[in-house]
Design a protein around this motif. Structure first.
Motif, mmCIF file in Angstrom:
data_model
loop_
_atom_site.group_PDB
_atom_site.id
_atom_site.type_symbol
_atom_site.label_atom_id
_atom_site.label_comp_id
_atom_site.label_asym_id
_atom_site.label_seq_id
_atom_site.Cartn_x
_atom_site.Cartn_y
_atom_site.Cartn_z
ATOM 1 N N VAL A 83 50.444 26.450 63.538
ATOM 2 C CA VAL A 83 49.219 27.165 63.195
ATOM 3 C C VAL A 83 49.649 28.393 62.403
ATOM 4 O O VAL A 83 50.076 29.401 62.969
ATOM 5 C CB VAL A 83 48.393 27.563 64.431
ATOM 6 C CG1 VAL A 83 47.133 28.306 63.997
ATOM 7 C CG2 VAL A 83 48.029 26.339 65.255
ATOM 8 N N ALA A 84 49.602 28.292 61.082
ATOM 9 C CA ALA A 84 50.022 29.374 60.186
ATOM 10 C C ALA A 84 48.841 30.323 60.021
ATOM 11 O O ALA A 84 47.996 30.143 59.142
ATOM 12 C CB ALA A 84 50.475 28.813 58.848
ATOM 13 N N ASN A 85 48.808 31.323 60.871
ATOM 14 C CA ASN A 85 47.661 32.221 60.953
ATOM 15 C C ASN A 85 47.944 33.610 60.399
ATOM 16 O O ASN A 85 47.004 34.370 60.119
ATOM 17 C CB ASN A 85 47.210 32.314 62.413
ATOM 18 C CG ASN A 85 46.137 33.348 62.632
ATOM 19 O OD1 ASN A 85 44.979 33.150 62.261
ATOM 20 N ND2 ASN A 85 46.513 34.479 63.229
ATOM 21 N N ALA A 86 49.209 33.979 60.226
ATOM 22 C CA ALA A 86 49.529 35.332 59.771
ATOM 23 C C ALA A 86 48.887 35.600 58.414
ATOM 24 O O ALA A 86 48.978 34.783 57.496
ATOM 25 C CB ALA A 86 51.042 35.509 59.677
ATOM 26 N N GLY A 87 48.218 36.730 58.286
ATOM 27 C CA GLY A 87 47.568 37.068 57.026
ATOM 28 C C GLY A 87 46.924 38.432 57.099
ATOM 29 O O GLY A 87 46.974 39.116 58.116
ATOM 30 N N GLY A 88 46.309 38.826 56.010
ATOM 31 C CA GLY A 88 45.662 40.130 55.930
ATOM 32 C C GLY A 88 45.972 40.775 54.589
ATOM 33 O O GLY A 88 46.479 40.125 53.677
ATOM 34 N N GLY A 89 45.677 42.043 54.479
ATOM 35 C CA GLY A 89 45.984 42.740 53.243
ATOM 36 C C GLY A 89 45.055 43.901 52.985
ATOM 37 O O GLY A 89 44.110 44.143 53.744
ATOM 38 N N GLU A 90 45.334 44.620 51.924
ATOM 39 C CA GLU A 90 44.552 45.774 51.522
ATOM 40 C C GLU A 90 43.574 45.395 50.414
ATOM 41 O O GLU A 90 43.785 44.418 49.694
ATOM 42 C CB GLU A 90 45.480 46.881 51.010
ATOM 43 C CG GLU A 90 46.607 47.256 51.961
ATOM 44 C CD GLU A 90 46.099 47.963 53.191
ATOM 45 O OE1 GLU A 90 44.902 48.320 53.230
ATOM 46 O OE2 GLU A 90 46.896 48.144 54.131
ATOM 47 N N PRO A 91 42.501 46.166 50.254
ATOM 48 C CA PRO A 91 41.609 45.938 49.112
ATOM 49 C C PRO A 91 42.350 46.135 47.792
ATOM 50 O O PRO A 91 43.352 46.846 47.719
ATOM 51 C CB PRO A 91 40.522 47.007 49.297
ATOM 52 C CG PRO A 91 40.614 47.438 50.713
ATOM 53 C CD PRO A 91 42.050 47.276 51.111
ATOM 54 N N THR A 92 41.874 45.491 46.754
ATOM 55 C CA THR A 92 42.420 45.650 45.406
ATOM 56 C C THR A 92 41.421 46.441 44.567
ATOM 57 O O THR A 92 40.259 46.039 44.461
ATOM 58 C CB THR A 92 42.664 44.288 44.740
ATOM 59 O OG1 THR A 92 43.515 43.497 45.583
ATOM 60 C CG2 THR A 92 43.331 44.455 43.384
ATOM 61 N N PHE A 93 41.870 47.538 43.987
ATOM 62 C CA PHE A 93 41.000 48.380 43.171
ATOM 63 C C PHE A 93 41.464 48.334 41.715
ATOM 64 O O PHE A 93 42.662 48.362 41.438
ATOM 65 C CB PHE A 93 41.015 49.822 43.679
ATOM 66 C CG PHE A 93 40.551 49.959 45.108
ATOM 67 C CD1 PHE A 93 39.218 49.783 45.436
ATOM 68 C CD2 PHE A 93 41.457 50.241 46.116
ATOM 69 C CE1 PHE A 93 38.786 49.896 46.754
ATOM 70 C CE2 PHE A 93 41.038 50.353 47.435
ATOM 71 C CZ PHE A 93 39.700 50.186 47.758
ATOM 72 N N VAL A 94 40.517 48.260 40.792
ATOM 73 C CA VAL A 94 40.884 48.187 39.384
ATOM 74 C C VAL A 94 41.395 49.527 38.871
ATOM 75 O O VAL A 94 42.212 49.571 37.940
ATOM 76 C CB VAL A 94 39.695 47.706 38.524
ATOM 77 C CG1 VAL A 94 39.385 46.256 38.814
ATOM 78 C CG2 VAL A 94 38.463 48.567 38.730
ATOM 79 N N ASP A 95 40.931 50.616 39.442
ATOM 80 C CA ASP A 95 41.479 51.931 39.091
ATOM 81 C C ASP A 95 42.794 52.103 39.837
ATOM 82 O O ASP A 95 42.822 52.164 41.064
ATOM 83 C CB ASP A 95 40.501 53.044 39.484
ATOM 84 C CG ASP A 95 39.218 52.995 38.677
ATOM 85 O OD1 ASP A 95 39.312 52.922 37.439
ATOM 86 O OD2 ASP A 95 38.128 52.999 39.280
ATOM 87 N N GLY A 96 43.879 52.165 39.067
ATOM 88 C CA GLY A 96 45.192 52.233 39.696
ATOM 89 C C GLY A 96 45.640 50.891 40.245
ATOM 90 O O GLY A 96 46.271 50.826 41.300
ATOM 91 N N PHE A 97 45.301 49.819 39.525
ATOM 92 C CA PHE A 97 45.683 48.469 39.961
ATOM 93 C C PHE A 97 47.183 48.424 40.244
ATOM 94 O O PHE A 97 47.999 48.791 39.402
ATOM 95 C CB PHE A 97 45.316 47.451 38.890
ATOM 96 C CG PHE A 97 45.555 46.027 39.293
ATOM 97 C CD1 PHE A 97 44.552 45.296 39.898
ATOM 98 C CD2 PHE A 97 46.777 45.413 39.059
ATOM 99 C CE1 PHE A 97 44.756 43.967 40.269
ATOM 100 C CE2 PHE A 97 46.997 44.099 39.419
ATOM 101 C CZ PHE A 97 45.987 43.372 40.032
ATOM 102 N N ASP A 98 47.534 47.968 41.431
ATOM 103 C CA ASP A 98 48.921 48.020 41.920
ATOM 104 C C ASP A 98 49.463 46.598 42.054
ATOM 105 O O ASP A 98 49.107 45.872 42.987
ATOM 106 C CB ASP A 98 48.946 48.745 43.272
ATOM 107 C CG ASP A 98 50.353 48.974 43.804
ATOM 108 O OD1 ASP A 98 51.301 48.350 43.284
ATOM 109 O OD2 ASP A 98 50.494 49.764 44.756
ATOM 110 N N SER A 99 50.322 46.198 41.127
ATOM 111 C CA SER A 99 50.842 44.831 41.163
ATOM 112 C C SER A 99 51.794 44.618 42.338
ATOM 113 O O SER A 99 51.916 43.497 42.849
ATOM 114 C CB SER A 99 51.546 44.490 39.846
ATOM 115 O OG SER A 99 52.649 45.342 39.621
ATOM 116 N N ALA A 100 52.467 45.677 42.787
ATOM 117 C CA ALA A 100 53.347 45.548 43.948
ATOM 118 C C ALA A 100 52.531 45.258 45.205
ATOM 119 O O ALA A 100 52.915 44.420 46.033
ATOM 120 C CB ALA A 100 54.176 46.814 44.126
#
Length: 268
Positions: A83-100
């Protein structure tokens, strides 16, 4: 019963699913980064009469995940379900778009699943039996506001599981994709509104309701579970709108960049 390797087991959906599957007689190999939370879950499962093993590990580290699998199989036996459940993340904003930051979300939600599959699939194929389960999201159905990284990752995950299902046909390994919408991980906190509670997101479902549905889909080895239906329909309808109207409708409905340097974590 068998042995289930469950990632992202320390909190939320993963923790609830671990309790439910353990109560069904599954031996649980529990993976997450926070060992202390895994240890408390193991105690909880064992006190209820189940069997569990804590395996602190980051799913983006394929070597560490392979070692965790070896430890699990040495103590519990061959892993019959992932059961591959690990996940999540931060919002993505176009102002200061952060590719890292974008890459980090892809690594956790997509590469982490691939690492998990790579660890368990050879053994399943050798035995001619197994079950691959991944927790996706309705966010993978289309790009959503302030969710570019997360939507991209979950869209990629949906295609990954579709391809695996096709290629594993007739090989004895089932594939299940779980696609929940907004899930309330905790009880609502008091707020400033007239009701004394913070404004709730539309279509949000409670954690135990969500994991009860997911548990049934897992045990039935369903191809896919999409819920709630109301949100799935709403997302689907936005794709049928005339070109440009969908953007006008959704614009401004995403997360706002907070004043603090670190935005709160989000998950759909």
């Amino acid at each position: 019963m068998g042995v289930t390797l469950l990632t992202g087991a320390s909190t939320g959906i993963g923790r609830s699913l671990a309790r439910r599957l353990a109560a069904r007689g599954e031996a649980m190999a529990l993976v997450a980064r926070r060992g202390e939370l895994l240890d408390s879950l193991v105690i909880e499962i064992e006190q209820a009469g189940g069997q569990a093993l804590a395996l602190p590990c980051d799913v983006t580290d394929r070597d560490a995940l392979a070692r965790a699998l070896a430890s699990a199989e040495a103590e519990l036996g061959p892993v019959t379900r992932l059961v591959a459940n690990a996940g999540g993340g931060e919002p993505t904003f176009v102002d200061g778009f952060d590719s890292a930051a974008f890459e980090a979300v892809i690594q956790l939600n997509l590469i982490g699943v691939a690492n998990s599959v790579a660890a368990v699939l050879p053994g399943m194929l050798a035995r001619g039996d197994g079950h691959l389960v991944a927790t996706g999201s309705l966010a993978g159905r289309r790009g959503l506001p302030s969710a570019a990284a997360y939507s991209a990752a979950k869209g990629g995950l949906a295609n990954l599981m579709d391809s695996l299902r096709i290629d594993l046909r007739g090989r004895g390994v089932a594939v299940t994709l779980l696609m929940p919408g907004f899930v309330r991980k905790h009880e609502p906190k008091p707020g400033r509104g007239k009701t004394g509670r913070r404004r709730s997101k539309p279509f949000r479902v409670d954690l135990e309701y969500a994991t009860a549905r997911m548990e049934k889909a897992i045990l039935a080895r369903r191809r896919q579970l999409v819920f709630p239906l109301s949100l799935a329909v709403a997302i689907g309808l936005t794709r049928l709108l005339p070109f440009g109207l969908d953007a006008r409708l959704l614009a401004g409905r995403g997360r706002r960049r907070p004043a603090a340097a670190q935005p709160p974590r989000t998950r759909l």
